[in-house]
Write a protein that holds these residues in place. Structure first.
Motif, mmCIF file in Angstrom:
data_model
loop_
_atom_site.group_PDB
_atom_site.id
_atom_site.type_symbol
_atom_site.label_atom_id
_atom_site.label_comp_id
_atom_site.label_asym_id
_atom_site.label_seq_id
_atom_site.Cartn_x
_atom_site.Cartn_y
_atom_site.Cartn_z
ATOM 1 N N PHE A 22 -4.467 4.930 10.264
ATOM 2 C CA PHE A 22 -5.889 5.247 10.360
ATOM 3 C C PHE A 22 -6.171 6.630 9.762
ATOM 4 C CE2 PHE A 22 -9.549 6.922 12.748
ATOM 5 C CZ PHE A 22 -10.493 5.975 12.379
ATOM 6 N N LEU A 23 -5.331 7.607 10.040
ATOM 7 C CA LEU A 23 -5.506 8.943 9.485
ATOM 8 C C LEU A 23 -5.357 8.950 7.962
ATOM 9 C CD1 LEU A 23 -3.710 11.182 12.139
ATOM 10 C CD2 LEU A 23 -6.150 10.977 11.705
ATOM 11 N N VAL A 24 -4.385 8.203 7.438
ATOM 12 C CA VAL A 24 -4.210 8.115 5.978
ATOM 13 C C VAL A 24 -5.435 7.474 5.340
ATOM 14 C CG1 VAL A 24 -2.872 6.971 4.160
ATOM 15 C CG2 VAL A 24 -1.705 8.157 6.011
ATOM 16 N N ILE A 25 -5.920 6.397 5.933
ATOM 17 C CA ILE A 25 -7.118 5.739 5.390
ATOM 18 C C ILE A 25 -8.320 6.689 5.480
ATOM 19 C CG2 ILE A 25 -8.781 3.882 5.794
ATOM 20 C CD1 ILE A 25 -6.375 2.104 6.511
ATOM 21 N N GLY A 26 -8.471 7.403 6.582
ATOM 22 C CA GLY A 26 -9.558 8.369 6.728
ATOM 23 C C GLY A 26 -9.467 9.486 5.702
ATOM 24 N N LEU A 27 -8.246 9.982 5.461
ATOM 25 C CA LEU A 27 -8.046 11.023 4.456
ATOM 26 C C LEU A 27 -8.396 10.510 3.058
ATOM 27 C CD1 LEU A 27 -7.013 13.883 3.772
ATOM 28 C CD2 LEU A 27 -4.741 12.855 3.512
ATOM 29 N N LEU A 28 -7.937 9.316 2.735
ATOM 30 C CA LEU A 28 -8.269 8.726 1.430
ATOM 31 C C LEU A 28 -9.775 8.515 1.277
ATOM 32 C CD1 LEU A 28 -5.374 6.140 0.963
ATOM 33 C CD2 LEU A 28 -5.709 8.317 -0.224
#
Length: 148
Positions: A22-28
């Motif tokens: 979720f954090l990686v998707i949010g960062l992207l």
């Protein structure tokens, strides 16, 4: 023999994996948002600059046309005065000139007038009274200084 992990550990591992995903998707998504925002703003600015240049060029062209037509009118007035025209003749010529101007550039865009023999001559009737002291106004002083 394989050791079985406890359900609590499995839950924590899955939760961390989901959270990390979720954090990686949010960062992207955040990076994509910032990139698109910058790209759209740059595009918008370049389009606005192009539009401003186009409008400015059009206005400058119109001003050149107005100056040319008014310059022609001034030359004709000088010619009429040098050939002995009186106020009534100038008034008639001025009305014809104004009609030609309106036919060329549209109504209400230019409202020329002149001072001849202490009298204001205009194609559109001037609504001032005879007590108006045009000789002391800035526009009249500037016209006299420019030999106009």
């Amino acid at each position: 023999m394989k050791k079985k992990s406890s359900p609590v550990l499995r839950f924590l591992f899955r939760t961390r994996a989901y959270l990390a995903g979720f954090l990686v998707i949010g960062l992207l998504f955040s990076l994509f948002y910032l990139f698109m925002r910058r790209t759209i703003l740059q595009s918008y600015q370049s389009q606005c600059n192009a539009l401003a240049l186009q409008v400015g060029t059009g206005v400058a062209g119109e001003l050149d046309l107005f100056c040319t037509m008014l310059s022609y009118g001034c030359q004709r007035v000088d010619l009429e005065i040098n050939t002995g025209a009186d106020a009534a003749m100038l008034d008639e010529w001025f009305s014809d000139y104004y009609a030609a101007l309106e036919g060329s550039i549209g109504q209400g865009i230019i409202d020329p007038y002149m001072v001849f023999g202490g009298q204001i001559i205009a194609a559109n009737p001037w609504e001032g009274d005879n007590s108006y002291d045009y000789a002391s106004t800035a526009w009249y002083q500037q016209a006299i200084a420019a030999e106009g």
